[in-house]
Design a protein around this motif. Structure first.
Motif, PDB file in Angstrom:
ATOM      1  N   VAL A   1       0.683  -1.205   0.034  1.00 55.03           N
ATOM      2  CA  VAL A   1      -0.038  -0.082   0.100  1.00 55.03           C
ATOM      3  C   VAL A   1       0.804   1.146   0.029  1.00 55.03           C
ATOM      4  O   VAL A   1       0.492   2.227  -0.716  1.00 55.03           O
ATOM      5  N   ALA A   2       1.915   1.278   0.818  1.00 51.51           N
ATOM      6  CA  ALA A   2       2.825   2.472   0.832  1.00 51.51           C
ATOM      7  C   ALA A   2       3.574   3.071  -0.362  1.00 51.51           C
ATOM      8  O   ALA A   2       3.550   4.161  -0.326  1.00 51.51           O
ATOM      9  N   ARG A   3       4.047   2.135  -1.111  1.00 52.34           N
ATOM     10  CA  ARG A   3       4.803   2.420  -2.074  1.00 52.34           C
ATOM     11  C   ARG A   3       4.606   1.655  -3.467  1.00 52.34           C
ATOM     12  O   ARG A   3       4.272   0.509  -3.390  1.00 52.34           O
ATOM     13  N   PRO A   4       4.863   2.031  -4.684  1.00 53.06           N
ATOM     14  CA  PRO A   4       4.720   1.093  -5.625  1.00 53.06           C
ATOM     15  C   PRO A   4       6.152   0.524  -5.987  1.00 53.06           C
ATOM     16  O   PRO A   4       7.134   0.814  -5.538  1.00 53.06           O
ATOM     17  N   MET A   5       6.248  -0.825  -6.311  1.00 54.07           N
ATOM     18  CA  MET A   5       7.375  -1.311  -6.499  1.00 54.07           C
ATOM     19  C   MET A   5       7.775  -1.052  -7.893  1.00 54.07           C
ATOM     20  O   MET A   5       7.290  -0.433  -8.850  1.00 54.07           O
ATOM     21  N   THR A   6       9.278  -0.844  -7.823  1.00 53.31           N
ATOM     22  CA  THR A   6       9.999  -0.378  -8.967  1.00 53.31           C
ATOM     23  C   THR A   6      10.708  -1.143  -9.863  1.00 53.31           C
ATOM     24  O   THR A   6      10.920  -0.770 -11.015  1.00 53.31           O
ATOM     25  N   GLY A   7      10.938  -2.442  -9.486  1.00 54.10           N
ATOM     26  CA  GLY A   7      11.662  -3.262 -10.401  1.00 54.10           C
ATOM     27  C   GLY A   7      10.845  -4.554 -10.714  1.00 54.10           C
ATOM     28  O   GLY A   7      10.060  -5.106 -10.099  1.00 54.10           O
ATOM     29  N   LEU A   8      11.305  -4.950 -11.940  1.00 53.52           N
ATOM     30  CA  LEU A   8      10.728  -6.341 -12.301  1.00 53.52           C
ATOM     31  C   LEU A   8      11.037  -7.436 -11.547  1.00 53.52           C
ATOM     32  O   LEU A   8      10.064  -8.386 -11.411  1.00 53.52           O
ATOM     33  N   LYS A   9      12.192  -7.551 -10.924  1.00 55.89           N
ATOM     34  CA  LYS A   9      12.469  -8.604 -10.019  1.00 55.89           C
ATOM     35  C   LYS A   9      11.537  -8.643  -8.925  1.00 55.89           C
ATOM     36  O   LYS A   9      11.039  -9.905  -8.474  1.00 55.89           O
ATOM     37  N   GLU A  10      11.177  -7.762  -8.147  1.00 54.99           N
ATOM     38  CA  GLU A  10      10.285  -7.530  -7.081  1.00 54.99           C
ATOM     39  C   GLU A  10       8.894  -7.875  -7.720  1.00 54.99           C
ATOM     40  O   GLU A  10       8.264  -8.481  -6.899  1.00 54.99           O
ATOM     41  N   LEU A  11       8.500  -7.256  -8.738  1.00 54.06           N
ATOM     42  CA  LEU A  11       7.213  -7.528  -9.188  1.00 54.06           C
ATOM     43  C   LEU A  11       6.921  -9.056  -9.513  1.00 54.06           C
ATOM     44  O   LEU A  11       6.076  -9.626  -9.202  1.00 54.06           O
ATOM     45  N   ALA A  12       8.010  -9.495 -10.089  1.00 54.97           N
ATOM     46  CA  ALA A  12       7.705 -11.059 -10.630  1.00 54.97           C
ATOM     47  C   ALA A  12       7.774 -11.931  -9.083  1.00 54.97           C
ATOM     48  O   ALA A  12       6.893 -12.951  -9.372  1.00 54.97           O
ATOM     49  N   ARG A  13       8.370 -11.444  -8.266  1.00 54.09           N
ATOM     50  CA  ARG A  13       8.341 -12.386  -6.946  1.00 54.09           C
ATOM     51  C   ARG A  13       6.792 -11.972  -6.344  1.00 54.09           C
ATOM     52  O   ARG A  13       6.408 -13.014  -5.932  1.00 54.09           O
ATOM     53  N   VAL A  14       6.424 -10.978  -6.226  1.00 50.81           N
ATOM     54  CA  VAL A  14       5.165 -10.674  -5.459  1.00 50.81           C
ATOM     55  C   VAL A  14       3.857 -11.123  -6.231  1.00 50.81           C
ATOM     56  O   VAL A  14       3.019 -11.657  -5.889  1.00 50.81           O
ATOM     57  N   VAL A  15       4.104 -10.861  -7.633  1.00 49.55           N
ATOM     58  CA  VAL A  15       2.973 -10.945  -8.404  1.00 49.55           C
ATOM     59  C   VAL A  15       2.900 -12.492  -9.035  1.00 49.55           C
ATOM     60  O   VAL A  15       1.660 -13.105  -8.857  1.00 49.55           O
ATOM     61  N   MET A  16       3.771 -13.044  -9.367  1.00 47.68           N
ATOM     62  CA  MET A  16       3.983 -14.421  -9.908  1.00 47.68           C
ATOM     63  C   MET A  16       4.720 -15.544  -9.113  1.00 47.68           C
ATOM     64  O   MET A  16       4.421 -16.752  -9.458  1.00 47.68           O
ATOM     65  N   GLY A  17       5.145 -15.029  -8.021  1.00 46.50           N
ATOM     66  CA  GLY A  17       5.726 -16.222  -7.023  1.00 46.50           C
ATOM     67  C   GLY A  17       6.991 -16.695  -7.801  1.00 46.50           C
ATOM     68  O   GLY A  17       7.208 -17.881  -7.548  1.00 46.50           O
ATOM     69  N   VAL A  18       7.557 -16.054  -8.376  1.00 57.26           N
ATOM     70  CA  VAL A  18       9.069 -16.358  -9.316  1.00 57.26           C
ATOM     71  C   VAL A  18      10.080 -15.509  -8.959  1.00 57.26           C
ATOM     72  O   VAL A  18      10.072 -14.260  -8.623  1.00 57.26           O
ATOM     73  N   GLU A  19      11.233 -16.082  -8.453  1.00 58.79           N
ATOM     74  CA  GLU A  19      12.435 -15.392  -8.132  1.00 58.79           C
ATOM     75  C   GLU A  19      13.305 -15.506  -9.526  1.00 58.79           C
ATOM     76  O   GLU A  19      13.390 -16.716 -10.020  1.00 58.79           O
ATOM     77  N   VAL A  20      13.809 -14.287 -10.025  1.00 58.93           N
ATOM     78  CA  VAL A  20      14.594 -14.303 -11.415  1.00 58.93           C
ATOM     79  C   VAL A  20      15.821 -13.766 -11.052  1.00 58.93           C
ATOM     80  O   VAL A  20      15.993 -12.539 -10.416  1.00 58.93           O
TER      81      VAL A  20
END
Length: 242
Positions: A184-203
């Motif tokens: 809620v507090a801040r937008p994610m800025t990197g694909l690596k973090e987004l992939a982990r949170v949205v897709m459940g994938v560590e890249v």
């Protein structure tokens, strides 16, 4: 792509992705590659075109348009893909007050047949003028181009090549609006973090590739794989959040 739900979505469990690259078969022009992205039991094979040729870019874009009528030839009756992942790469800036121009433009989406397809356009090495089909595609209001920090990427395309992208969505901001993973507090800025949170994938994103010579006329396998996966993740995250 507008977010209307305020429900917090918990992040999925994570696992490491396995990524490989190989020459596409058949590959008469030596510019096609298969990048395989595997997480859990899900496997995506991304057919990847690497080129600095305007005609190849135009052909790739044409292949994305589908029609309900096989006999239809009018471009106005053809439908483009709804969501396209977009990313760019450039040679790292080593000197203050000097910005190297964008070297590659990556686009990834689903083809009309339902398979992943990616374009890595070596725009820095493309003889002018830029393909009109690319200019028109990026300016098509029916297409939403998605990416992490995409506003900065499209600004660079405008400054370096006078290329305008009409409709964009920043995936970090969208994930925040969707409250993915309780964010809620801040937008994610990197694909690596987004992939982990949205897709459940560590890249893995090796620094040696991130900071490599993207302005080279011939990209190596590691660069092609890296560039393809960035555009692929942009598309997949955008599709899941839309």
């Amino acid at each position: 792509m507008a977010a209307t739900s305020t429900t917090t979505t918990p992040p999925p469990p994570t696992m490491a992705a396995t990524i490989t690259i190989s020459d596409h078969t058949p590959n008469p022009d030596n510019n096609l590659y298969d990048v395989t992205f595997q997480a859990t039991t899900a496997i995506s094979v991304i057919t990847t075109t690497v080129t600095n040729s305007s005609s190849v870019v135009s052909s790739w874009i044409s292949s994305l348009f589908s029609s309900s009528s096989s006999s239809s030839s009018s471009s106005s009756s053809l439908s483009p893909p709804r969501i396209v992942g977009l990313d760019v790469e450039w040679r790292p800036n080593r000197h203050r007050n000097h910005d190297n121009p964008v070297a590659t433009l990556q686009l990834c989406t689903l083809s009309p047949s339902g398979t992943h397809t990616c374009l890595i356009f070596q725009i820095l090495h493309s003889p002018p003028p830029l393909p009109k089909q690319l200019i028109d595609f990026l300016a098509d209001n029916r297409v939403t181009f998605v990416g992490a920090g995409i506003d900065a990427d499209v600004e660079r395309l405008l400054l370096d090549y006078d290329l305008s992208v009409a409709k964009t969505v920043d995936l970090g901001k969208l994930a925040k609006e969707k409250r993915v993973g309780g964010l809620v507090a801040r937008p994610m800025t990197g694909l690596k973090e987004l992939a982990r949170v949205v897709m459940g994938v560590e890249v893995e994103k090796p620094k040696r590739v991130t900071l490599s010579r993207w302005d080279c006329g011939w990209l190596n396998y590691s660069q092609i794989q890296y560039a393809c996966v960035d555009a692929f993740l942009s598309y997949e995250i955008g599709a899941r959040l839309s």
